[in-house]
Design a protein around this motif. Structure first.
Motif, PDB file in Angstrom:
ATOM      1  N   ALA A 132      -1.877  26.328 -48.207  1.00 23.27           N
ATOM      2  CA  ALA A 132      -0.993  27.282 -48.663  1.00 23.27           C
ATOM      3  C   ALA A 132      -1.275  28.478 -48.541  1.00 23.27           C
ATOM      4  CB  ALA A 132      -0.159  27.017 -50.131  1.00 23.27           C
ATOM      5  N   LYS A 133      -2.565  28.917 -49.067  1.00 22.86           N
ATOM      6  CA  LYS A 133      -3.228  30.159 -48.761  1.00 22.86           C
ATOM      7  C   LYS A 133      -3.405  30.714 -47.615  1.00 22.86           C
ATOM      8  CE  LYS A 133      -4.508  29.726 -53.686  1.00 22.86           C
ATOM      9  NZ  LYS A 133      -5.620  29.820 -54.811  1.00 22.86           N
ATOM     10  N   GLY A 134      -3.618  29.749 -46.657  1.00 25.44           N
ATOM     11  CA  GLY A 134      -3.929  30.248 -45.373  1.00 25.44           C
ATOM     12  C   GLY A 134      -5.401  30.082 -45.146  1.00 25.44           C
ATOM     13  N   PHE A 135      -6.326  29.422 -46.003  1.00 30.45           N
ATOM     14  CA  PHE A 135      -7.652  29.463 -45.749  1.00 30.45           C
ATOM     15  C   PHE A 135      -8.236  28.368 -45.019  1.00 30.45           C
ATOM     16  CE2 PHE A 135      -8.127  31.674 -50.199  1.00 30.45           C
ATOM     17  CZ  PHE A 135      -8.262  33.018 -49.579  1.00 30.45           C
ATOM     18  N   ILE A 136      -7.475  27.053 -44.991  1.00 28.42           N
ATOM     19  CA  ILE A 136      -7.560  26.000 -44.020  1.00 28.42           C
ATOM     20  C   ILE A 136      -6.304  25.599 -43.351  1.00 28.42           C
ATOM     21  CG2 ILE A 136      -9.715  25.278 -45.290  1.00 28.42           C
ATOM     22  CD1 ILE A 136      -8.294  23.304 -46.645  1.00 28.42           C
ATOM     23  N   ARG A 137      -6.636  24.608 -42.355  1.00 29.64           N
ATOM     24  CA  ARG A 137      -5.346  24.261 -41.669  1.00 29.64           C
ATOM     25  C   ARG A 137      -5.492  22.670 -41.382  1.00 29.64           C
ATOM     26  NH1 ARG A 137      -7.244  27.373 -37.553  1.00 29.64           N
ATOM     27  NH2 ARG A 137      -7.952  26.252 -35.713  1.00 29.64           N
ATOM     28  N   ARG A 138      -4.819  21.850 -41.467  1.00 28.59           N
ATOM     29  CA  ARG A 138      -5.015  20.468 -41.054  1.00 28.59           C
ATOM     30  C   ARG A 138      -4.699  20.370 -39.503  1.00 28.59           C
ATOM     31  NH1 ARG A 138      -1.747  19.798 -45.548  1.00 28.59           N
ATOM     32  NH2 ARG A 138      -2.894  18.782 -47.279  1.00 28.59           N
ATOM     33  N   GLU A 139      -5.735  19.679 -38.864  1.00 28.15           N
ATOM     34  CA  GLU A 139      -5.382  19.333 -37.306  1.00 28.15           C
ATOM     35  C   GLU A 139      -5.505  17.905 -37.223  1.00 28.15           C
ATOM     36  OE1 GLU A 139      -8.401  21.488 -35.169  1.00 28.15           O
ATOM     37  OE2 GLU A 139      -7.200  23.210 -35.394  1.00 28.15           O
ATOM     38  N   ASP A 150      -7.025  14.534 -35.703  1.00 22.36           N
ATOM     39  CA  ASP A 150      -8.241  14.142 -35.032  1.00 22.36           C
ATOM     40  C   ASP A 150      -8.037  13.654 -33.786  1.00 22.36           C
ATOM     41  OD1 ASP A 150     -10.686  13.254 -34.635  1.00 22.36           O
ATOM     42  OD2 ASP A 150     -11.122  12.686 -36.691  1.00 22.36           O
ATOM     43  N   ASP A 151      -8.462  14.152 -32.726  1.00 22.00           N
ATOM     44  CA  ASP A 151      -8.355  13.646 -31.220  1.00 22.00           C
ATOM     45  C   ASP A 151      -8.989  12.378 -31.331  1.00 22.00           C
ATOM     46  OD1 ASP A 151      -7.237  15.795 -30.535  1.00 22.00           O
ATOM     47  OD2 ASP A 151      -9.011  16.719 -29.791  1.00 22.00           O
ATOM     48  N   ALA A 152     -10.163  11.921 -32.075  1.00 17.72           N
ATOM     49  CA  ALA A 152     -10.923  10.605 -32.146  1.00 17.72           C
ATOM     50  C   ALA A 152      -9.878   9.516 -32.915  1.00 17.72           C
ATOM     51  CB  ALA A 152     -12.135  10.737 -32.712  1.00 17.72           C
ATOM     52  N   ASP A 153      -9.189   9.936 -33.695  1.00 16.66           N
ATOM     53  CA  ASP A 153      -8.357   8.955 -34.364  1.00 16.66           C
ATOM     54  C   ASP A 153      -6.944   9.895 -34.800  1.00 16.66           C
ATOM     55  OD1 ASP A 153      -6.898   7.306 -36.076  1.00 16.66           O
ATOM     56  OD2 ASP A 153      -8.857   6.826 -37.488  1.00 16.66           O
ATOM     57  N   LEU A 154      -6.067   9.611 -34.167  1.00 15.13           N
ATOM     58  CA  LEU A 154      -4.920  10.247 -34.005  1.00 15.13           C
ATOM     59  C   LEU A 154      -3.969  10.031 -35.498  1.00 15.13           C
ATOM     60  CD1 LEU A 154      -3.387  10.156 -30.540  1.00 15.13           C
ATOM     61  CD2 LEU A 154      -4.580  11.936 -31.723  1.00 15.13           C
ATOM     62  N   ARG A 155      -4.521   9.093 -36.251  1.00 14.37           N
ATOM     63  CA  ARG A 155      -3.892   8.896 -37.694  1.00 14.37           C
ATOM     64  C   ARG A 155      -4.444   9.591 -38.601  1.00 14.37           C
ATOM     65  NH1 ARG A 155      -5.842   2.796 -37.945  1.00 14.37           N
ATOM     66  NH2 ARG A 155      -7.575   3.942 -36.829  1.00 14.37           N
ATOM     67  N   ARG A 156      -5.374  10.477 -38.268  1.00 18.44           N
ATOM     68  CA  ARG A 156      -6.326  10.963 -39.420  1.00 18.44           C
ATOM     69  C   ARG A 156      -6.011  12.687 -39.117  1.00 18.44           C
ATOM     70  NH1 ARG A 156     -12.473   9.189 -39.985  1.00 18.44           N
ATOM     71  NH2 ARG A 156     -12.162  10.681 -41.624  1.00 18.44           N
ATOM     72  N   HIS A 157      -6.127  13.520 -40.283  1.00 16.76           N
ATOM     73  CA  HIS A 157      -6.251  14.647 -40.186  1.00 16.76           C
ATOM     74  C   HIS A 157      -7.544  15.365 -40.389  1.00 16.76           C
ATOM     75  CE1 HIS A 157      -1.693  14.592 -40.332  1.00 16.76           C
ATOM     76  NE2 HIS A 157      -1.801  15.672 -39.574  1.00 16.76           N
ATOM     77  N   ARG A 158      -7.906  16.471 -39.702  1.00 16.75           N
ATOM     78  CA  ARG A 158      -9.163  16.900 -39.920  1.00 16.75           C
ATOM     79  C   ARG A 158      -8.989  18.239 -40.705  1.00 16.75           C
ATOM     80  NH1 ARG A 158     -14.044  16.813 -36.872  1.00 16.75           N
ATOM     81  NH2 ARG A 158     -14.931  18.532 -36.970  1.00 16.75           N
ATOM     82  N   LEU A 159      -9.757  18.733 -41.488  1.00 15.11           N
ATOM     83  CA  LEU A 159      -9.610  20.138 -41.969  1.00 15.11           C
ATOM     84  C   LEU A 159     -10.317  21.322 -41.162  1.00 15.11           C
ATOM     85  CD1 LEU A 159      -9.821  19.366 -45.762  1.00 15.11           C
ATOM     86  CD2 LEU A 159      -7.857  19.450 -44.316  1.00 15.11           C
ATOM     87  N   VAL A 160      -9.881  22.138 -41.011  1.00 13.66           N
ATOM     88  CA  VAL A 160     -10.554  23.592 -40.276  1.00 13.66           C
ATOM     89  C   VAL A 160     -10.445  24.780 -41.091  1.00 13.66           C
ATOM     90  CG1 VAL A 160     -10.571  24.757 -38.147  1.00 13.66           C
ATOM     91  CG2 VAL A 160     -10.017  22.199 -38.159  1.00 13.66           C
ATOM     92  N   LEU A 161     -11.462  25.420 -41.231  1.00 10.59           N
ATOM     93  CA  LEU A 161     -11.396  26.746 -41.622  1.00 10.59           C
ATOM     94  C   LEU A 161     -10.731  27.917 -40.795  1.00 10.59           C
ATOM     95  CD1 LEU A 161     -14.987  27.573 -43.021  1.00 10.59           C
ATOM     96  CD2 LEU A 161     -12.758  26.961 -44.465  1.00 10.59           C
TER      97      LEU A 161
END
Length: 137
Positions: free
Chosen positions: A72-79, A81-92
């Motif tokens: 919500a603060k814009g510090f990270i986003r969820r993407e 995961d190309d290796a497992d489309l069921r998972r979200h990876r966090l990215v700064l």
């Protein structure tokens, strides 16, 4: 003279607490609560919320709240995961990287202020001891 491991652990925890307390103002200026900072600082090393919970010894539910706040603060986003489309990876985000780096600089400055109380030789010895304690057995 015998050294009590529990007492050393307690002293170390107190030192970390004092350093963190001294930096709460800087963290607040960056829009971060203390535990949010720890989560933010861990994202690159542990890009999945469950990994962050394990690394920081935090309940998964708490990490979920911190991640939601940081998104919500814009510090990270969820993407996805190309290796497992069921998972979200966090990215700064760029803003998250900047906030993390500024917060780490504030912590380093406060810790350096504390380290200045001991001799350079003792600092070198402290570093050696901590590295030895962290090395695999």
């Amino acid at each position: 003279m015998s050294v009590d491991g529990a007492q050393l652990w307690t002293l170390n925890q107190r030192l970390l607490g004092v350093v963190m307390d001294a930096c709460t103002g800087e963290l607040a200026e960056l829009g971060l609560e203390t535990k949010e900072f720890f989560v933010l600082a861990e994202v690159e090393a542990s890009p999945y919320p469950a990994q962050i919970a394990t690394a920081l010894l935090l309940p998964k539910a708490s990490v979920t709240v911190y991640v939601r706040n940081l998104v919500a603060k814009g510090f990270i986003r969820r993407e996805i995961d190309d290796a497992d489309l069921r998972r979200h990876r966090l990215v700064l985000t760029a803003e998250g990287t900047e906030a993390r780096d500024r917060a780490l600089a504030a912590l380093a400055a406060e810790y350096d202020r504390r380290l200045a109380r001991i001799t350079p030789r003792d600092r070198t010895e402290l570093q050696r001891i901590l590295q030895e304690m962290l090395s695999p057995t």
